[in-house]
Design a protein around this motif. Structure first.
Motif, PDB file in Angstrom:
ATOM      1  N   GLN A 279       0.815  -1.212   0.000  1.00  0.00           N
ATOM      2  CA  GLN A 279       0.000   0.000   0.000  1.00  0.00           C
ATOM      3  C   GLN A 279       0.849   1.262   0.000  1.00  0.00           C
ATOM      4  O   GLN A 279       0.429   2.291  -0.508  1.00  0.00           O
ATOM      5  CB  GLN A 279      -0.904   0.014   1.231  1.00  0.00           C
ATOM      6  CG  GLN A 279      -1.775  -1.223   1.360  1.00  0.00           C
ATOM      7  CD  GLN A 279      -3.016  -1.144   0.501  1.00  0.00           C
ATOM      8  OE1 GLN A 279      -3.473  -0.066   0.162  1.00  0.00           O
ATOM      9  NE2 GLN A 279      -3.550  -2.287   0.133  1.00  0.00           N
ATOM     10  N   ARG A 404      -3.370   2.922  -4.861  1.00  0.00           N
ATOM     11  CA  ARG A 404      -3.503   2.496  -3.469  1.00  0.00           C
ATOM     12  C   ARG A 404      -3.875   3.651  -2.545  1.00  0.00           C
ATOM     13  O   ARG A 404      -3.845   3.508  -1.338  1.00  0.00           O
ATOM     14  CB  ARG A 404      -2.196   1.865  -2.965  1.00  0.00           C
ATOM     15  CG  ARG A 404      -1.761   0.667  -3.747  1.00  0.00           C
ATOM     16  CD  ARG A 404      -2.595  -0.546  -3.414  1.00  0.00           C
ATOM     17  NE  ARG A 404      -2.491  -1.520  -4.486  1.00  0.00           N
ATOM     18  CZ  ARG A 404      -3.527  -2.146  -5.025  1.00  0.00           C
ATOM     19  NH1 ARG A 404      -4.730  -1.924  -4.601  1.00  0.00           N
ATOM     20  NH2 ARG A 404      -3.352  -2.989  -5.995  1.00  0.00           N
ATOM     21  N   GLN A 406      -6.001   5.827  -0.347  1.00  0.00           N
ATOM     22  CA  GLN A 406      -7.311   5.652   0.290  1.00  0.00           C
ATOM     23  C   GLN A 406      -8.079   6.964   0.286  1.00  0.00           C
ATOM     24  O   GLN A 406      -9.076   7.097  -0.357  1.00  0.00           O
ATOM     25  CB  GLN A 406      -7.139   5.140   1.726  1.00  0.00           C
ATOM     26  CG  GLN A 406      -6.569   3.747   1.802  1.00  0.00           C
ATOM     27  CD  GLN A 406      -7.521   2.694   1.280  1.00  0.00           C
ATOM     28  OE1 GLN A 406      -8.716   2.876   1.290  1.00  0.00           O
ATOM     29  NE2 GLN A 406      -6.990   1.588   0.804  1.00  0.00           N
ATOM     30  N   SER A 407      -7.603   7.938   1.042  1.00  0.00           N
ATOM     31  CA  SER A 407      -8.228   9.249   0.995  1.00  0.00           C
ATOM     32  C   SER A 407      -7.118  10.281   1.182  1.00  0.00           C
ATOM     33  O   SER A 407      -5.999   9.941   1.533  1.00  0.00           O
ATOM     34  CB  SER A 407      -9.318   9.385   2.055  1.00  0.00           C
ATOM     35  OG  SER A 407      -8.795   9.184   3.335  1.00  0.00           O
ATOM     36  N   THR A 429      -3.233   2.516   4.529  1.00  0.00           N
ATOM     37  CA  THR A 429      -3.684   1.570   5.548  1.00  0.00           C
ATOM     38  C   THR A 429      -2.729   1.633   6.740  1.00  0.00           C
ATOM     39  O   THR A 429      -1.621   2.143   6.631  1.00  0.00           O
ATOM     40  CB  THR A 429      -3.700   0.141   4.992  1.00  0.00           C
ATOM     41  OG1 THR A 429      -2.401  -0.152   4.511  1.00  0.00           O
ATOM     42  CG2 THR A 429      -4.695  -0.001   3.874  1.00  0.00           C
ATOM     43  N   ARG A 460      -7.487   3.907 -10.196  1.00  0.00           N
ATOM     44  CA  ARG A 460      -8.385   2.856  -9.703  1.00  0.00           C
ATOM     45  C   ARG A 460      -9.119   2.176 -10.849  1.00  0.00           C
ATOM     46  O   ARG A 460      -9.400   1.001 -10.798  1.00  0.00           O
ATOM     47  CB  ARG A 460      -9.416   3.462  -8.756  1.00  0.00           C
ATOM     48  CG  ARG A 460      -8.970   3.516  -7.334  1.00  0.00           C
ATOM     49  CD  ARG A 460     -10.148   3.711  -6.420  1.00  0.00           C
ATOM     50  NE  ARG A 460     -10.916   4.898  -6.724  1.00  0.00           N
ATOM     51  CZ  ARG A 460     -10.585   6.114  -6.331  1.00  0.00           C
ATOM     52  NH1 ARG A 460      -9.484   6.287  -5.640  1.00  0.00           N
ATOM     53  NH2 ARG A 460     -11.334   7.143  -6.628  1.00  0.00           N
TER      54      ARG A 460
ATOM     55  N   VAL B 106     -12.644  11.800   0.151  1.00  0.00           N
ATOM     56  CA  VAL B 106     -12.813  10.356   0.307  1.00  0.00           C
ATOM     57  C   VAL B 106     -13.425   9.804  -0.973  1.00  0.00           C
ATOM     58  O   VAL B 106     -14.571  10.099  -1.286  1.00  0.00           O
ATOM     59  CB  VAL B 106     -13.743  10.031   1.502  1.00  0.00           C
ATOM     60  CG1 VAL B 106     -13.788   8.536   1.731  1.00  0.00           C
ATOM     61  CG2 VAL B 106     -13.295  10.746   2.743  1.00  0.00           C
ATOM     62  N   PRO B 107     -12.650   9.019  -1.736  1.00  0.00           N
ATOM     63  CA  PRO B 107     -13.194   8.447  -2.970  1.00  0.00           C
ATOM     64  C   PRO B 107     -14.308   7.445  -2.645  1.00  0.00           C
ATOM     65  O   PRO B 107     -14.178   6.677  -1.703  1.00  0.00           O
ATOM     66  CB  PRO B 107     -11.996   7.730  -3.594  1.00  0.00           C
ATOM     67  CG  PRO B 107     -10.795   8.238  -2.872  1.00  0.00           C
ATOM     68  CD  PRO B 107     -11.253   8.648  -1.518  1.00  0.00           C
ATOM     69  N   ARG B 110     -13.384   3.838  -2.338  1.00  0.00           N
ATOM     70  CA  ARG B 110     -12.544   3.424  -1.222  1.00  0.00           C
ATOM     71  C   ARG B 110     -13.316   3.221   0.065  1.00  0.00           C
ATOM     72  O   ARG B 110     -12.754   2.818   1.069  1.00  0.00           O
ATOM     73  CB  ARG B 110     -11.458   4.486  -0.970  1.00  0.00           C
ATOM     74  CG  ARG B 110     -10.380   4.512  -2.015  1.00  0.00           C
ATOM     75  CD  ARG B 110      -9.620   3.223  -1.995  1.00  0.00           C
ATOM     76  NE  ARG B 110      -8.508   3.232  -2.916  1.00  0.00           N
ATOM     77  CZ  ARG B 110      -8.199   2.211  -3.705  1.00  0.00           C
ATOM     78  NH1 ARG B 110      -8.945   1.138  -3.701  1.00  0.00           N
ATOM     79  NH2 ARG B 110      -7.160   2.264  -4.495  1.00  0.00           N
ATOM     80  N   THR B 134     -12.781   4.106   5.517  1.00  0.00           N
ATOM     81  CA  THR B 134     -12.006   3.474   4.454  1.00  0.00           C
ATOM     82  C   THR B 134     -11.067   2.470   5.103  1.00  0.00           C
ATOM     83  O   THR B 134     -11.117   2.273   6.316  1.00  0.00           O
ATOM     84  CB  THR B 134     -11.158   4.494   3.679  1.00  0.00           C
ATOM     85  OG1 THR B 134     -10.126   4.962   4.536  1.00  0.00           O
ATOM     86  CG2 THR B 134     -11.986   5.655   3.200  1.00  0.00           C
ATOM     87  N   ALA B 135     -10.190   1.857   4.318  1.00  0.00           N
ATOM     88  CA  ALA B 135      -9.249   0.891   4.877  1.00  0.00           C
ATOM     89  C   ALA B 135      -8.176   1.586   5.696  1.00  0.00           C
ATOM     90  O   ALA B 135      -7.374   0.938   6.352  1.00  0.00           O
ATOM     91  CB  ALA B 135      -8.608   0.082   3.763  1.00  0.00           C
ATOM     92  N   LEU B 166     -16.677   0.478  -6.601  1.00  0.00           N
ATOM     93  CA  LEU B 166     -15.871  -0.270  -5.651  1.00  0.00           C
ATOM     94  C   LEU B 166     -14.562  -0.761  -6.263  1.00  0.00           C
ATOM     95  O   LEU B 166     -14.542  -1.352  -7.316  1.00  0.00           O
ATOM     96  CB  LEU B 166     -16.674  -1.456  -5.123  1.00  0.00           C
ATOM     97  CG  LEU B 166     -15.992  -2.231  -4.006  1.00  0.00           C
ATOM     98  CD1 LEU B 166     -15.800  -1.321  -2.803  1.00  0.00           C
ATOM     99  CD2 LEU B 166     -16.808  -3.432  -3.613  1.00  0.00           C
ATOM    100  N   LEU B 169      -8.708  -2.882  -2.482  1.00  0.00           N
ATOM    101  CA  LEU B 169      -8.018  -2.098  -1.465  1.00  0.00           C
ATOM    102  C   LEU B 169      -7.150  -1.051  -2.115  1.00  0.00           C
ATOM    103  O   LEU B 169      -6.176  -1.316  -2.691  1.00  0.00           O
ATOM    104  CB  LEU B 169      -7.154  -2.993  -0.591  1.00  0.00           C
ATOM    105  CG  LEU B 169      -7.902  -3.551   0.598  1.00  0.00           C
ATOM    106  CD1 LEU B 169      -6.982  -4.451   1.383  1.00  0.00           C
ATOM    107  CD2 LEU B 169      -8.395  -2.440   1.501  1.00  0.00           C
TER     108      LEU B 169
END
Lengths: 485, 169
Positions: A279, A404, A406-407, A429, A460, B106-107, B110, B134-135, B166, B169
């Motif tokens: 990640q 990878r 996330q936000s 993560t 993505r 925030v996607p 995710r 999210t993760a 979706l 990860l």
């Protein structure tokens, strides 16, 4: 026990002596507690020439206690072994365990984040190994199969990885999966590990403690203060030993199933990180490591989390490597750097400052907040990853693949507001790498924020599938497959 | 109201102004407790229970507490007005903060799950909170003070978009 329809009848038990290997500490503990009393009594009676012998417990009692303990331990161990069963089907790994409190756990094979084969010292003696199967839940609950025979553990690992990769072996024919061939890429010599242990942060702590001690001792003019430092000293020795024994014989290998890491002096571990499971990557160099020109490489893997219980070294993919070795490892875990000149860019990220290697640096006014490191702060986006560079004494470079991310976040405190600066934060993560770019120019930071959000969204859409040996699919088909669950 | 930290070309929706009253009630109640605690030495001294307590700290302490509480309450309206969110095609933007400002994106792809929670006080005001997970543990995306209907709509919207986009990860 409720037999499920998917039950393919391939439930198996772990190796019978597993509970002993796991519970040997308890056995030793009980033996010591019971044994010491008896032993002391024996000694006393012996030293008093046998006159006190009548006071000691009679031999039958000792035997009864030992026998009772053996029966109790034996029963507990037998039950624990009897009720622990596992099965590997095409889609799931299942483990049932527990005698009074039953636990049934199942994990989807295509959700595997990493697989470890662990051999604690005692297990090694018996030729056993534990198989750890990580799914993405921040290191809280891996699936553990402890213990299996080593060759069985490796066979199972190969079978699980093959299924996770998208190869479908004939049902119930797990044994037919050959282990993916691995090619050793790097091997760190014992001298290197010793050197990295000596040059680690532990030594900095030691030097700091020694300096403090010297000041205290000279001001108090008494060596009594030394006693206070004894626990700290013991802790440091333990830290040195742990670091050395964990990272001893560190080997990096590559196989179609991903990167393999093997290491350990007494307890050995071999990790497999399948492709696309990394990640974030962090490359760091402390002031002492810089003397030798070595770097340490960490990764965030969703299953590892911040779990420090097992030596804390699981997220280390290279404990001490030269620049060349670091680049070699990066090539394995990020096969596509997204730039025609990866060596130049990553070298600039590790050692450069200002706009070396195409990095976007912090503006000059950041020196008010960051007088030393402001020239190192900066970022560079390649086609596939974002590189965050910071730190001048403790150098660090963080790499996050776009797919990878996330936000993202922007942060600004009151001082930064005055200076028109902004921090850019990438959320990865849980793990040792927490990517951030400090003190960017306001406009630049906002631009990066929006650009990175769209880069991540684009990445993505074309991301590789979870099953890494399958061909990449367009997102719509992916959706269908997700609806199947 | 536009802060320098806000990305260009994004119009934030603001949360319900009823959150101001909600927070005033909640923080006012906890502030009252603090003030009472702070006034305890003064009361004890005046009632001769704790005669030896010096006068000026006994007076200054409750004054300081009152000042801090009033300051905190006075900030609430601006803090609430600083909370905003914007739904974009691929992600949700959330901003908050007055002195320490944060903007987060925030996607949808995710998001692991979405929490909607309603406390007793929130229910009385017809509000709800929504939290995106999210993760990453670093994603602290929480939106308070959404009208209940808006929270439901947002949850449905987020789940639908999350499912459509979706990405593992």
């Amino acid at each position: 026990m409720t037999p499920s329809p998917q039950d393919q009848g391939n439930w198996q038990r772990v190796h019978p002596i597993s509970p002993l290997v796991r519970g040997w500490v308890a056995v030793i503990g009980v033996l010591v507690v019971f044994g010491r009393n008896t032993f002391e009594d024996l000694l006393r009676s012996a030293s008093s020439g046998g006159r006190d012998a009548v006071e000691g417990p009679p031999a039958w009692l000792i035997l009864a206690i030992v026998g009772g303990a053996a029966v109790i331990f034996g029963t507990v161990f037998f039950l624990s072994w009897y009720f622990t069963r596992y099965s590997v089907s095409d889609d799931h790994v299942r483990v049932n365990s527990g005698v009074l409190f039953r636990q049934q756990r199942q994990a989807r094979i295509d959700r595997v984040q990493a697989i470890d084969v662990v051999q604690p010292l005692l297990a090694r003696i018996f030729g056993l190994a534990e198989l750890k199967f990580e799914v993405a839940d921040a290191g809280k609950s891996a699936m553990r199969l402890s213990f299996l025979r080593l060759d069985e553990a490796r066979r199972l690992r190969a079978a699980i990885l093959a299924r996770a990769a998208g190869l479908t072996p004939l049902a119930g024919n797990a044994g037919a999966v050959p282990e993916a061939p691995e090619r050793e890429v790097m091997r760190l010599s014992p001298a290197r590990i010793l050197g990295s242990t000596v040059l680690s942060g532990t030594t900095l702590t030691l030097v700091g403690a020694a300096a403090l001690l010297a000041v205290l001792a000279s001001s108090v003019r008494s060596w009594a203060v030394l006693a206070g430092f004894l626990p700290l000293l013991l802790g440091l020795v333990a830290a040195y030993w742990k670091s050395f024994s964990t990272e001893f014989n560190f080997r990096v290998a590559v196989s179609p199933d991903g990167v393999r890491l093997h290491y350990g002096l007494l307890d050995t571990r071999s990790q497999t990180i399948p492709p696309g499971r990394v990640q974030a990557v962090g490359i760091t160099q402390g002031p002492l490591e810089r003397l030798a020109g070595w770097y340490r490489v960490h990764v965030n893997v969703a299953g590892y989390g911040v779990d420090r219980s097992e030596g804390g070294g699981r997220s280390v993919v290279l404990p001490a490597g030269t620049l060349d070795q670091v680049l070699q490892v990066l090539e394995l875990i990020l096969p596509d750097p997204g730039t025609p000149d990866p060596v130049g860019v990553f070298t600039a990220g590790l050692t450069g400052k200002d706009s070396d290697g195409g990095f976007q640096p912090s503006p000059r006014r950041a020196r008010w907040l960051d007088p030393l490191a402001w020239r190192r702060s900066g970022y560079r986006a390649t086609g596939t990853a974002l590189l965050c560079r910071h730190g001048v004494v403790f150098r660090s470079l963080q790499v996050v693949p776009h797919e990878r991310t996330q936000s993202l976040g922007l942060f600004q405190g009151p001082l930064m507001r005055r200076l028109r600066l902004i921090d850019f934060v990438l959320h990865s993560t849980a793990g040792p790498v927490r990517p951030v770019v400090h003190h960017l120019d306001l406009m630049q930071g906002r631009q990066l924020f929006l650009a990175q959000a769209s880069r991540a969204a684009a990445a993505r859409r074309i991301a590789r599938p979870d099953r890494w040996l399958e061909a990449p699919q367009p997102i719509d088909q992916d959706k269908e497959y997700l609806h199947e669950q | 109201m536009r802060e320098p930290i806000d990305p260009a070309g994004v119009d934030f929706r603001r949360v319900s102004p009823r959150l101001i009253r909600l927070r005033l009630v909640a923080k006012g109640a906890s502030g009252l407790v603090l003030v009472l605690l702070g006034a305890l030495p003064l009361v004890l001294r005046q009632t001769d229970v704790w005669h030896g307590f010096p006068l000026w700290p006994a007076v200054v302490l409750p004054l300081l507490v009152v000042l801090a509480v009033v300051w905190r309450l006075a900030l609430i309206p601006r803090q609430v007005r600083a909370i905003g969110y914007a739904e974009r095609e691929d992600d949700l933007l959330i901003r908050r903060g007055l002195f320490f400002q944060r903007v987060m994106v925030v996607p949808y792809g995710r998001m692991q799950y979405v929490d909607v929670s309603v406390g007793p006080l929130e229910r009385a005001f017809g509000l709800a909170s929504i939290k995106l997970h999210t993760a990453s543990a670093g994603t602290n995306a929480i939106l308070e003070g959404l009208p209940a209907a808006e929270a439901t709509r947002l949850r449905e919207q987020l789940s639908a978009r999350g499912e459509a986009k979706l990405a593992g990860l």
